[in-house]
Write a protein that holds these residues in place. Structure first.
Motif, PDB file in Angstrom:
ATOM      1  N   LEU A   1       9.345   8.263  -8.439  1.00 15.20           N
ATOM      2  CA  LEU A   1      10.266   7.011  -7.872  1.00 15.20           C
ATOM      3  C   LEU A   1       9.334   6.357  -7.027  1.00 15.20           C
ATOM      4  CD1 LEU A   1      13.330   6.095  -7.458  1.00 15.20           C
ATOM      5  CD2 LEU A   1      13.541   7.807  -5.771  1.00 15.20           C
ATOM      6  N   LEU A   2       8.687   7.035  -6.103  1.00 14.90           N
ATOM      7  CA  LEU A   2       7.941   6.128  -5.063  1.00 14.90           C
ATOM      8  C   LEU A   2       6.893   5.278  -5.625  1.00 14.90           C
ATOM      9  CD1 LEU A   2       6.941   8.656  -2.082  1.00 14.90           C
ATOM     10  CD2 LEU A   2       8.790   6.909  -2.160  1.00 14.90           C
ATOM     11  N   GLN A   3       6.244   5.774  -7.005  1.00 13.12           N
ATOM     12  CA  GLN A   3       5.254   5.048  -7.357  1.00 13.12           C
ATOM     13  C   GLN A   3       6.094   3.735  -8.196  1.00 13.12           C
ATOM     14  OE1 GLN A   3       3.364   8.287  -9.440  1.00 13.12           O
ATOM     15  NE2 GLN A   3       1.237   7.972  -8.588  1.00 13.12           N
ATOM     16  N   GLU A   4       7.058   4.055  -8.848  1.00 14.83           N
ATOM     17  CA  GLU A   4       7.893   2.973  -9.421  1.00 14.83           C
ATOM     18  C   GLU A   4       8.185   1.961  -8.315  1.00 14.83           C
ATOM     19  OE1 GLU A   4      11.607   3.896 -11.620  1.00 14.83           O
ATOM     20  OE2 GLU A   4      10.487   5.726 -12.362  1.00 14.83           O
ATOM     21  N   LEU A   5       8.574   2.389  -7.094  1.00 17.48           N
ATOM     22  CA  LEU A   5       9.146   1.455  -6.121  1.00 17.48           C
ATOM     23  C   LEU A   5       7.800   0.621  -5.555  1.00 17.48           C
ATOM     24  CD1 LEU A   5      11.825   3.548  -4.374  1.00 17.48           C
ATOM     25  CD2 LEU A   5      12.391   1.446  -5.518  1.00 17.48           C
TER      26      LEU A   5
ATOM     27  N   GLU B   1       0.851  -1.441  -0.103  1.00 15.86           N
ATOM     28  CA  GLU B   1      -0.157   0.084  -0.035  1.00 15.86           C
ATOM     29  C   GLU B   1       0.711   1.448  -0.149  1.00 15.86           C
ATOM     30  OE1 GLU B   1      -4.297   0.572   2.301  1.00 15.86           O
ATOM     31  OE2 GLU B   1      -2.673  -0.216   3.564  1.00 15.86           O
ATOM     32  N   ILE B   2      -0.048   2.354  -0.495  1.00 11.28           N
ATOM     33  CA  ILE B   2       0.824   3.631  -0.172  1.00 11.28           C
ATOM     34  C   ILE B   2      -0.194   4.343   0.841  1.00 11.28           C
ATOM     35  CG2 ILE B   2       1.435   6.014  -1.061  1.00 11.28           C
ATOM     36  CD1 ILE B   2       2.216   4.621  -3.708  1.00 11.28           C
ATOM     37  N   PHE B   3       0.252   4.571   2.046  1.00 14.83           N
ATOM     38  CA  PHE B   3      -0.624   4.983   3.047  1.00 14.83           C
ATOM     39  C   PHE B   3      -0.179   6.244   3.244  1.00 14.83           C
ATOM     40  CE2 PHE B   3      -2.327   5.696   7.310  1.00 14.83           C
ATOM     41  CZ  PHE B   3      -3.592   5.001   7.230  1.00 14.83           C
ATOM     42  N   GLY B   4      -1.094   7.099   3.318  1.00 16.41           N
ATOM     43  CA  GLY B   4      -1.249   8.781   3.817  1.00 16.41           C
ATOM     44  C   GLY B   4      -1.612   8.972   5.069  1.00 16.41           C
ATOM     45  N   PHE B   5      -0.835   9.477   5.806  1.00 17.19           N
ATOM     46  CA  PHE B   5      -1.208   9.877   7.286  1.00 17.19           C
ATOM     47  C   PHE B   5      -1.131  11.439   7.354  1.00 17.19           C
ATOM     48  CE2 PHE B   5       0.158   9.386  11.924  1.00 17.19           C
ATOM     49  CZ  PHE B   5      -0.994   8.610  12.395  1.00 17.19           C
ATOM     50  N   ILE B   6      -2.467  11.745   7.303  1.00 13.33           N
ATOM     51  CA  ILE B   6      -2.742  13.340   7.335  1.00 13.33           C
ATOM     52  C   ILE B   6      -2.980  13.905   8.516  1.00 13.33           C
ATOM     53  CG2 ILE B   6      -3.347  15.006   5.719  1.00 13.33           C
ATOM     54  CD1 ILE B   6      -4.868  12.720   4.296  1.00 13.33           C
TER      55      ILE B   6
ATOM     56  N   VAL C   1       5.356  -0.126  -7.239  1.00 16.00           N
ATOM     57  CA  VAL C   1       4.530  -1.087  -8.582  1.00 16.00           C
ATOM     58  C   VAL C   1       5.554  -2.305  -8.001  1.00 16.00           C
ATOM     59  CG1 VAL C   1       4.948  -1.690 -10.756  1.00 16.00           C
ATOM     60  CG2 VAL C   1       4.096   0.458 -10.047  1.00 16.00           C
ATOM     61  N   LEU C   2       6.903  -2.216  -7.701  1.00 15.66           N
ATOM     62  CA  LEU C   2       7.759  -3.386  -7.422  1.00 15.66           C
ATOM     63  C   LEU C   2       7.573  -4.048  -6.190  1.00 15.66           C
ATOM     64  CD1 LEU C   2      11.223  -1.799  -8.905  1.00 15.66           C
ATOM     65  CD2 LEU C   2       9.649  -3.249  -9.906  1.00 15.66           C
ATOM     66  N   GLY C   3       6.758  -3.493  -5.438  1.00 19.20           N
ATOM     67  CA  GLY C   3       5.945  -4.066  -3.966  1.00 19.20           C
ATOM     68  C   GLY C   3       6.562  -3.519  -2.868  1.00 19.20           C
ATOM     69  N   MET C   4       7.098  -2.234  -2.950  1.00 18.68           N
ATOM     70  CA  MET C   4       7.513  -1.554  -1.656  1.00 18.68           C
ATOM     71  C   MET C   4       6.241  -0.865  -0.995  1.00 18.68           C
ATOM     72  SD  MET C   4      10.012   1.859  -0.932  1.00 18.68           S
ATOM     73  CE  MET C   4      11.563   1.166  -1.504  1.00 18.68           C
ATOM     74  N   THR C   5       6.203  -0.975   0.276  1.00 13.70           N
ATOM     75  CA  THR C   5       4.949  -0.543   1.112  1.00 13.70           C
ATOM     76  C   THR C   5       5.462   0.994   1.315  1.00 13.70           C
ATOM     77  OG1 THR C   5       4.409  -2.481   1.881  1.00 13.70           O
ATOM     78  CG2 THR C   5       3.615  -0.706   3.092  1.00 13.70           C
ATOM     79  N   ILE C   6       4.770   1.924   1.339  1.00 16.70           N
ATOM     80  CA  ILE C   6       5.041   3.395   1.668  1.00 16.70           C
ATOM     81  C   ILE C   6       4.159   3.968   2.595  1.00 16.70           C
ATOM     82  CG2 ILE C   6       5.503   5.728   0.748  1.00 16.70           C
ATOM     83  CD1 ILE C   6       6.115   3.976  -1.895  1.00 16.70           C
ATOM     84  N   PHE C   7       4.574   4.523   3.918  1.00 11.73           N
ATOM     85  CA  PHE C   7       3.769   4.995   4.931  1.00 11.73           C
ATOM     86  C   PHE C   7       4.283   6.396   4.712  1.00 11.73           C
ATOM     87  CE2 PHE C   7       2.982   6.296   9.243  1.00 11.73           C
ATOM     88  CZ  PHE C   7       1.919   6.042   9.620  1.00 11.73           C
ATOM     89  N   PHE C   8       3.590   7.474   4.618  1.00  8.98           N
ATOM     90  CA  PHE C   8       4.031   8.792   4.734  1.00  8.98           C
ATOM     91  C   PHE C   8       2.974   9.757   5.379  1.00  8.98           C
ATOM     92  CE2 PHE C   8       3.010  11.883   1.175  1.00  8.98           C
ATOM     93  CZ  PHE C   8       2.292  11.127   0.429  1.00  8.98           C
ATOM     94  N   SER C   9       3.664  10.706   6.095  1.00  4.55           N
ATOM     95  CA  SER C   9       2.918  11.606   6.879  1.00  4.55           C
ATOM     96  C   SER C   9       3.072  12.960   5.970  1.00  4.55           C
ATOM     97  CB  SER C   9       3.173  12.092   8.206  1.00  4.55           C
ATOM     98  OG  SER C   9       4.473  12.645   8.317  1.00  4.55           O
TER      99      SER C   9
ATOM    100  N   ARG D   1      16.956  -0.675  -0.606  1.00  9.68           N
ATOM    101  CA  ARG D   1      15.441  -1.196  -1.356  1.00  9.68           C
ATOM    102  C   ARG D   1      14.707  -1.820  -0.140  1.00  9.68           C
ATOM    103  NH1 ARG D   1      15.091  -1.759  -6.843  1.00  9.68           N
ATOM    104  NH2 ARG D   1      17.033  -1.466  -8.043  1.00  9.68           N
ATOM    105  N   PRO D   2      14.260  -1.027   0.775  1.00 18.53           N
ATOM    106  CA  PRO D   2      13.592  -1.760   2.030  1.00 18.53           C
ATOM    107  C   PRO D   2      12.286  -2.191   1.454  1.00 18.53           C
ATOM    108  CG  PRO D   2      13.525   0.614   2.136  1.00 18.53           C
ATOM    109  CD  PRO D   2      14.479   0.258   1.055  1.00 18.53           C
ATOM    110  N   ARG D   3      11.455  -3.166   2.226  1.00 20.43           N
ATOM    111  CA  ARG D   3      10.311  -3.714   1.958  1.00 20.43           C
ATOM    112  C   ARG D   3       9.093  -2.590   2.281  1.00 20.43           C
ATOM    113  NH1 ARG D   3       9.413  -8.964   5.007  1.00 20.43           N
ATOM    114  NH2 ARG D   3       7.009  -8.777   4.340  1.00 20.43           N
ATOM    115  N   LEU D   4       9.581  -1.786   3.564  1.00 26.64           N
ATOM    116  CA  LEU D   4       8.550  -0.735   3.825  1.00 26.64           C
ATOM    117  C   LEU D   4       9.451   0.620   4.073  1.00 26.64           C
ATOM    118  CD1 LEU D   4       6.022   0.557   5.453  1.00 26.64           C
ATOM    119  CD2 LEU D   4       7.224  -0.591   7.578  1.00 26.64           C
ATOM    120  N   VAL D   5       9.087   1.789   3.714  1.00 27.72           N
ATOM    121  CA  VAL D   5       9.590   2.921   3.895  1.00 27.72           C
ATOM    122  C   VAL D   5       8.545   3.871   4.596  1.00 27.72           C
ATOM    123  CG1 VAL D   5       9.107   4.080   1.710  1.00 27.72           C
ATOM    124  CG2 VAL D   5      11.093   4.748   2.740  1.00 27.72           C
ATOM    125  N   VAL D   6       8.990   4.525   5.633  1.00 27.74           N
ATOM    126  CA  VAL D   6       8.452   5.533   6.559  1.00 27.74           C
ATOM    127  C   VAL D   6       9.073   6.740   6.215  1.00 27.74           C
ATOM    128  CG1 VAL D   6       7.653   6.036   8.887  1.00 27.74           C
ATOM    129  CG2 VAL D   6       8.017   3.610   8.217  1.00 27.74           C
TER     130      VAL D   6
END
Lengths: 265, 305
Positions: free
Chosen positions: B172-176, B31-36, B178-186, B148-153
């Motif tokens: 870049l984030l979208q490319e990563l 997932e790409i999860f937005g923490f707002i 697609v390759l399976g990286m989970t993205i958690f960002f505030s 190339r982490p599995r999860l990036v915070v």
């Protein structure tokens, strides 16, 4: 221990180590090369005029000026220990508090390495630098003593004197390691180092001035180092063991506190 | 889908001060999860807890099913982290910091690091003390992604980056991803959420107040309209559902409305007015929260000051 952290910390602290070593070495050269002059009758007369309390405070006794082993142990070493204990406490304090001060804790403590392994690397850098420093001081003392009073310097006794100095320095570092996780500024760690170094030195001097203040000696690393005993060929083993324990316990407390420390930014 | 992040009744108090209270949500792998949330809402507290920099007062945080261990550790092999304020050792060069960071991970691909440096147009040869905020941010992004982490915070990842770099970074984030990286960002920039997030969580005063796919984000279509009609006075004849226009402080004759309506309707209604001035913009997070969650009645919901 993280080798990566060890390498980095060694690199970051290398310059400071060289500067401090050069400075302490300069003090050693200055004091030790003064030995031949201090034996002149004029100097002895001058020292005779000093108040007894002052002479006791600063180890100004006849034997000190007659024998290079005592001179080095009681006149040179205390000043070297003053500087090395300041440096040790400053280095130990800075190794830990810098991460909070620079906010680099967010980088370092979010790596895939436990805080214990990171601290182990920092302590190893500290240990390595202190051992190197005292080895260099010992070697320099041997060379200089051979030049100013050939054949008089007892290498075995002086090895114990320097080992006691190293252990006293480590003890100062151990105290700083225990306090460092509570300190969030490098400047405070520097202040701690200076205060600890001068504190030990002055309290030791004060404790020798009168009988009433004698108890104060137990609160300094000088008493436990037992330089006079070591120079006489009878090292104060319990004191040296106590210094080692202070280092180990202080460092262990540092591990515990750092493990629990919260970095809130 | 397995959970990359799970927060279970996560509560953090700093003495008597609230950090976060009873946070419960999970971020699924991929997932790409937005923490707002507005400043001070508890975003950074949540992230610092996830990264093991602070301990929860109650509840727990998990990454890939493992509870965050006290004192950090190998769990973070699979995690990259970019703090909100990027600070490194000033006496080191960018390259030295990259090498230092890479030294914590086995088998780091140097070509990948070079690619990151290229994408972000970063000069690693200079001392960190000479870097601008933007360059420090770029260095932060590189060290967060180099293994190339599995999860990036990521905590407020784009602050300090210029628009072109933001574009590159999101690509870049979208490319990563697609390759399976989970993205958690505030963030507190709505536009960033709109661009890449699959799901969003809204936090306010330490509590999670909304959790949904991006499409269901309340106020997502909200527009802020600032206008001034000829002759002064409030604009008349606007749809009742738009609420009452609010005077803009210090600008006599100027009014503001927060409107949730299709763009065509907004343009049609504006065209009927004799306008001296008009500005239509996206609300900031603070304005959105004020409009959606602070107004006591629906009628006042649009009154953003």
């Amino acid at each position: 221990m993280s080798v990566n952290v060890f390498r980095q910390e060694f690199r970051l602290n290398r310059r400071g180590f060289l500067i401090w070593t050069a400075m302490i070495m300069a003090v050693l050269v200055l004091y030790l090369s003064f030995f031949p002059y201090i034996q002149s009758p004029e100097y002895s007369e001058l020292l005779e005029g000093f108040p007894a309390a002052l002479k006791d405070a600063f180890n100004i006794h006849q034997i000190v000026f007659e024998e290079i082993n005592y001179y080095h142990a009681l006149q040179v070493l205390p000043y070297l220990l003053l500087l090395t204990s300041i440096y040790a406490a400053m280095l130990a304090g800075r190794l830990i508090s810098r991460e909070a001060d620079l906010n680099t804790a967010e980088f370092l403590f979010t790596r895939p390495v436990t805080r214990n392994r990171i601290l182990a690397a920092k302590v190893t850098v500290f240990l390595l630098m202190m051992v190197l420093l005292w080895m260099l001081l010992y070697m320099a003392a041997l060379v200089l003593a051979a030049a100013v009073d050939p054949g008089a310097f007892n290498t075995t006794r002086q090895l114990w004197v320097h080992l006691a100095g190293l252990l006293a320095t480590l003890a100062a570092g151990g105290i700083a390691f225990a306090a460092a996780p509570l300190i969030n500024q490098v400047s405070a760690a520097t202040t701690l180092g200076v205060a600890l170094g001068f504190g030990f030195f002055l309290v030791d001097a004060l404790s020798k001035t009168t009988e009433k203040l004698h108890f104060l000696r137990y609160f300094t690393v000088y008493y436990y180092a037992g330089f006079e005993d070591a120079a006489a060929g009878k090292p104060f083993y319990p004191g040296m063991l106590f210094l080692l324990l202070v280092f180990l316990l202080g460092t262990a407390l540092g591990f515990l506190l750092l493990h629990r420390k919260e970095y809130t930014g | 889908m397995p959970e990359a992040i799970a927060l279970v009744n996560l509560t953090k108090y700093y003495g008597k001060n609230r950090g976060v209270e009873n946070l419960n949500f999970a971020v699924e792998e991929g997932e790409i999860f937005g923490f707002i949330g507005p400043n001070g809402a508890g975003k950074t507290t949540t992230i610092r807890t996830l990264m093991g920099l602070i301990r929860p007062t109650a509840g727990e945080a998990r990454i890939f099913g493992s509870t965050i261990p006290p004192g950090g550790g190998p769990l973070y092999h699979q995690v990259g982290y970019l703090p909100a304020e990027v600070n490194y050792y000033p006496e080191m060069s960018g390259q030295e910091l990259i090498d230092y960071a890479a030294g914590f991970y086995p088998r780091v691909d140097r070509r990948w690091i070079r690619k990151l440096v290229e994408i972000l147009q970063f000069d690693p040869s200079r001392r960190i003390r000479t870097y601008s905020t933007g360059n420090r941010k770029k260095l932060g992004i590189i060290q967060a992604l180099l293994h190339r982490p599995r999860l990036v915070v990521l905590d407020e990842p784009t602050s300090g980056l210029d628009p072109l770099m933001r574009q590159n970074f999101f690509n870049l984030l979208q490319e990563l991803n697609v390759l399976g990286m989970t993205i958690f960002f505030s963030t507190h920039v709505l536009e960033e959420i709109e661009r890449i997030c699959h799901r969003v969580g809204l936090i306010k005063e330490g509590r999670l107040i909304h959790l949904s796919p991006l499409e269901e984000l309340p106020g997502r279509r909200m527009k802020l309209i600032t206008l001034e009609v000829s002759g002064g006075g409030p604009p008349r004849g606007l749809p009742e559902s738009w609420g009452q226009p609010v005077p803009v402080e210090g600008r006599p004759g100027r009014y503001r409305l927060a409107v949730q309506a299709p763009p065509g309707e907004i343009v049609r209604e504006m065209a009927r007015l004799d306008l001296e001035y008009i500005q239509i913009s996206d609300p900031s997070i603070e304005e959105l929260f004020l409009a959606m969650y602070d107004a006591p009645e629906k009628g006042e919901a649009a009154n953003v000051r």
